[in-house]
Design a protein around this motif. Sequence first.
Motif, PDB file in Angstrom:
ATOM      1  N   ALA A 161      66.678  27.130  50.302  1.00 16.93           N
ATOM      2  CA  ALA A 161      67.276  25.891  49.813  1.00 16.93           C
ATOM      3  C   ALA A 161      68.539  25.557  50.603  1.00 16.93           C
ATOM      4  O   ALA A 161      68.807  24.387  50.917  1.00 16.93           O
ATOM      5  N   GLU A 162      69.300  26.574  50.939  1.00 20.34           N
ATOM      6  CA  GLU A 162      70.550  26.368  51.664  1.00 20.34           C
ATOM      7  C   GLU A 162      70.305  25.864  53.083  1.00 20.34           C
ATOM      8  O   GLU A 162      71.033  24.999  53.579  1.00 20.34           O
ATOM      9  N   ILE A 163      69.272  26.402  53.740  1.00 22.66           N
ATOM     10  CA  ILE A 163      68.998  25.970  55.116  1.00 22.66           C
ATOM     11  C   ILE A 163      68.057  24.756  55.149  1.00 22.66           C
ATOM     12  O   ILE A 163      67.670  24.288  56.216  1.00 22.66           O
ATOM     13  N   LYS A 164      67.682  24.303  53.937  1.00 21.83           N
ATOM     14  CA  LYS A 164      66.855  23.092  53.786  1.00 21.83           C
ATOM     15  C   LYS A 164      65.520  23.193  54.534  1.00 21.83           C
ATOM     16  O   LYS A 164      65.113  22.289  55.266  1.00 21.83           O
ATOM     17  N   LYS A 165      64.874  24.352  54.316  1.00 22.10           N
ATOM     18  CA  LYS A 165      63.557  24.561  54.903  1.00 22.10           C
ATOM     19  C   LYS A 165      62.590  25.054  53.836  1.00 22.10           C
ATOM     20  O   LYS A 165      62.987  25.763  52.906  1.00 22.10           O
ATOM     21  N   LYS A 166      61.334  24.640  53.949  1.00 22.22           N
ATOM     22  CA  LYS A 166      60.314  25.110  53.031  1.00 22.22           C
ATOM     23  C   LYS A 166      59.868  26.502  53.477  1.00 22.22           C
ATOM     24  O   LYS A 166      59.475  26.688  54.629  1.00 22.22           O
ATOM     25  N   CYS A 167      59.944  27.459  52.589  1.00 23.71           N
ATOM     26  CA  CYS A 167      59.577  28.828  52.923  1.00 23.71           C
ATOM     27  C   CYS A 167      58.273  29.218  52.229  1.00 23.71           C
ATOM     28  O   CYS A 167      58.059  28.879  51.065  1.00 23.71           O
ATOM     29  N   VAL A 168      57.433  29.897  52.965  1.00 22.90           N
ATOM     30  CA  VAL A 168      56.158  30.388  52.441  1.00 22.90           C
ATOM     31  C   VAL A 168      56.233  31.908  52.356  1.00 22.90           C
ATOM     32  O   VAL A 168      56.585  32.574  53.333  1.00 22.90           O
ATOM     33  N   PHE A 169      55.922  32.456  51.188  1.00 20.48           N
ATOM     34  CA  PHE A 169      55.973  33.901  51.000  1.00 20.48           C
ATOM     35  C   PHE A 169      54.639  34.525  51.387  1.00 20.48           C
ATOM     36  O   PHE A 169      53.580  34.050  50.970  1.00 20.48           O
ATOM     37  N   VAL A 170      54.698  35.579  52.185  1.00 23.75           N
ATOM     38  CA  VAL A 170      53.504  36.260  52.679  1.00 23.75           C
ATOM     39  C   VAL A 170      53.519  37.712  52.193  1.00 23.75           C
ATOM     40  O   VAL A 170      54.501  38.425  52.409  1.00 23.75           O
ATOM     41  N   GLU A 171      52.460  38.134  51.520  1.00 21.99           N
ATOM     42  CA  GLU A 171      52.365  39.532  51.077  1.00 21.99           C
ATOM     43  C   GLU A 171      51.966  40.399  52.262  1.00 21.99           C
ATOM     44  O   GLU A 171      51.092  40.038  53.037  1.00 21.99           O
ATOM     45  N   GLN A 172      52.607  41.561  52.377  1.00 22.17           N
ATOM     46  CA  GLN A 172      52.347  42.438  53.508  1.00 22.17           C
ATOM     47  C   GLN A 172      52.615  43.882  53.093  1.00 22.17           C
ATOM     48  O   GLN A 172      53.649  44.173  52.491  1.00 22.17           O
ATOM     49  N   ALA A 173      51.678  44.771  53.398  1.00 22.72           N
ATOM     50  CA  ALA A 173      51.883  46.202  53.126  1.00 22.72           C
ATOM     51  C   ALA A 173      53.102  46.688  53.907  1.00 22.72           C
ATOM     52  O   ALA A 173      53.291  46.320  55.073  1.00 22.72           O
ATOM     53  N   TRP A 174      53.921  47.504  53.263  1.00 20.98           N
ATOM     54  CA  TRP A 174      55.189  47.926  53.857  1.00 20.98           C
ATOM     55  C   TRP A 174      54.994  48.667  55.175  1.00 20.98           C
ATOM     56  O   TRP A 174      55.737  48.447  56.137  1.00 20.98           O
TER      57      TRP A 174
END
Length: 212
Positions: free
Chosen positions: A13-26
């Motif tokens: 929100a601060e950088i005004k970009k839409k972020c997509v969360f990606v699940e990934q094994a550690w």
Amino acid sequence: TGFDVDFASAICAEIKKKCVFVEQAWAGIIPALSAKKFDVIISSMSITEARKKVVLFTDKYSSAINRMVAKQGSGIDGSPATLAGKKIGTQKGSSQETYAKKVYGEAGATVVVYGSTQDAYLDLVAGRVDAVIASALEVKTALLSKPEGKPFQYVGDVLHDPAIFGVGAGMALRMEDTALRDELNAALKAIRANGAYKKANDKYFDFDTYGK
């Protein structure tokens, strides 16, 4: 963790970009970053000297507080002597795994590694491991705050080894992404100042996870 997600949302929100969360094994998270499956790791990754050789870190956004959790009345107090012959669960490829093998494996404990900490907690609840080592923040939200976590507690002191756990958790990027690193650092300072960080912190914790 839930905190990481809310923190990441505040940063986006601060950088005004839409972020997509990606699940990934550690275990494969850094190779996936390098392969450009995503651009930033925001998953309580400890800033260590070894990792700094392969990823570019932002400033820290939380303290690297690591704890052991075990069943109340188990007789486990966090000391290597009480873990001899016991099974300790950790996440594969994590700093907690490295610490467990160094401190407890050499004292006679068996270190069992999992693809996710959630799987480790399931085996802890089921009695298939005797203790789990993980981020204290993650343990609190993913286990101890839930009904199935009531029989369990932190045991021993905060686990301390700067060579293994580093100096806190940071956002990790590809080495060449210095401009994005600078943008994220600026956003971190901004949400620390405008209250968005505190809002995410207070939703999950009764202490300041940022630390000193």
